[in-house]
Motif scaffolding. Sequence first.
Motif, PDB file in Angstrom:
ATOM      1  N   SER A 231     -52.181 124.129  74.186  1.00 38.87           N
ATOM      2  CA  SER A 231     -53.225 125.150  74.147  1.00 38.87           C
ATOM      3  C   SER A 231     -52.624 126.451  73.649  1.00 38.87           C
ATOM      4  O   SER A 231     -51.581 126.891  74.144  1.00 38.87           O
ATOM      5  N   ASP A 233     -53.882 130.401  71.562  1.00 38.93           N
ATOM      6  CA  ASP A 233     -54.827 131.276  70.879  1.00 38.93           C
ATOM      7  C   ASP A 233     -54.062 132.062  69.830  1.00 38.93           C
ATOM      8  O   ASP A 233     -53.067 132.741  70.154  1.00 38.93           O
ATOM      9  N   TRP A 245     -60.040 134.817  65.415  1.00 42.28           N
ATOM     10  CA  TRP A 245     -59.296 134.224  66.532  1.00 42.28           C
ATOM     11  C   TRP A 245     -59.711 132.769  66.671  1.00 42.28           C
ATOM     12  O   TRP A 245     -60.900 132.455  66.688  1.00 42.28           O
ATOM     13  N   GLN A 247     -58.794 129.018  68.871  1.00 36.27           N
ATOM     14  CA  GLN A 247     -58.103 128.377  69.989  1.00 36.27           C
ATOM     15  C   GLN A 247     -57.894 126.911  69.636  1.00 36.27           C
ATOM     16  O   GLN A 247     -58.839 126.209  69.299  1.00 36.27           O
TER      17      GLN A 247
END
Length: 522
Positions: A231, A233, A245, A247
């Motif tokens: 994970s 960002d 942005w 993710q």
Amino acid sequence: MMARTAHPIEGGPVSRPDNALGRAPPERHRGPANLPSHILLDALPQKVWVLDAAGAVSFVNRAAREVGSGIGEPDSWDGAIHPKDRNRVVAARVAAIRSGQPYDLTIRLRDASGRWHWHQTDLVPIREGADIAGWMMTAADVDDVVADNQALEATTNLLLLTHKAAGVGLWDWNMRTGALSLSAEGARLHGLPAQACTITSSSWTGLVHADDRATLWDAVTRAVTTRTPFSVDVRVTSELGGIRWIQSLGRVLDDAHGMSGRIVGLTLDITPRKRAEQALSNAKEGAEQANRAKSDFLAMMSHEIRNPLNAVLGYTEHMLSRSREPETLRHLAAVQEAGEILIRVVDDVLDVAQIEAGQVTLDPEAFVLADLLEGTAAVARGAAARKGVAVEVVRDPATPALVLGDTGRLRQVLLNLLTNAVKFTPAGRVVLTVGPETGRGGEGRILFMVSDTGIGMSAAQQERLFVPFGQGDESIRRRYGGSGLGLVICRHLVELMGGRIDVASEPGRGTRIWFAVMLPPA
């Protein structure tokens, strides 16, 4: 008498005996254990046609007879083929006859009940040396397989449509080769043209904002080494040139040897969320700055008001000591009382400003607890005596005599609770009870309780009791006055001393407020 029928391969008329479809292949075709070939072929679940070199049907096995009805009748073979598949079949068989090469097709055939089934059909030549001696045509029912494939394809298309509608991109990174496969939406989210593509690891890194590249590879390393979900960002340049942005979420997959080989996952556009977070952070910072400015202003104004007010009270006290006129003394006493009330309000405002600014600290020292209790009660008895209310102190003999704590802050809390109790008690008594707290974790903690026989409070009034500038209700404020800050200050000071303050009350049956703080023996 010879019957005429449509050639099952070329579509032309051929001659055959009436039992042509059911006759056995020539006896030279024998299978294992010298069994005739037609017995073996009849036992197969696949449909089988054996044709001679000219394309005439010389044998049809049991399963093949179930395709349609009256397969030997003119046009019955083409009639058993689904209309949407016939052109493909005709083109394939013509090409096979001309070239002598086999073919395979997936088509739909109708059974005796009229239902269509998907079949995998194959036509292969039977060769004797360089010559074609005949043909064998087979058809295997693959209806379930085709149905499963169609369902899978439909599900996949729906999933891709859902991902696109939701703005979700798919990716698959091969750690061995460094190739990153992106779906069309995944490519778009990375600022690339919206079409499926494969890029290298270095190209992937180049798409990420320079300040986020270390974060990206730290996340990769963490996922691989700790076997936890991936994970991260990061920022990328959007197709319009702005900053987006994204993710990326995924999981590590192992190869056949148990080694980490791939990371697969999805990419989400979180630009709106990041903007909202930034806006919230800016608003929070603005609010904190405004709160600090307010606290600074209140602190400054409190000092500015306190100085002239102290002078007024000083001159008032001086004039009270010198004046002998009853009327003048009465007026000066009123001025003094009003000034004392006002300076208490100013002190409360200053305390709240300091608490909100985090400027309140404790200054512990050793002191005699009994002296503090009696001194505080004596102050409260002044106002209580005028109302005929008794103020009592009950101390458990097990309470340490000499304790360590902040004398001034503890006195401030007790005095506030006692004066409040006196204010809201028209008649009766106010009792301050002190003793060691019992139970687990009570070592070194002293429990204080102020109880009265006053007007009491409802549950709704108790909920507002520790709210800044809040009192039971407006009628309480009008009748008894006060800023509504005293109990708020008490709560903060008690919490600063490691305790918690609480209340229990009923209308007309008095109030109990208690707290326990750490006051170890000195």
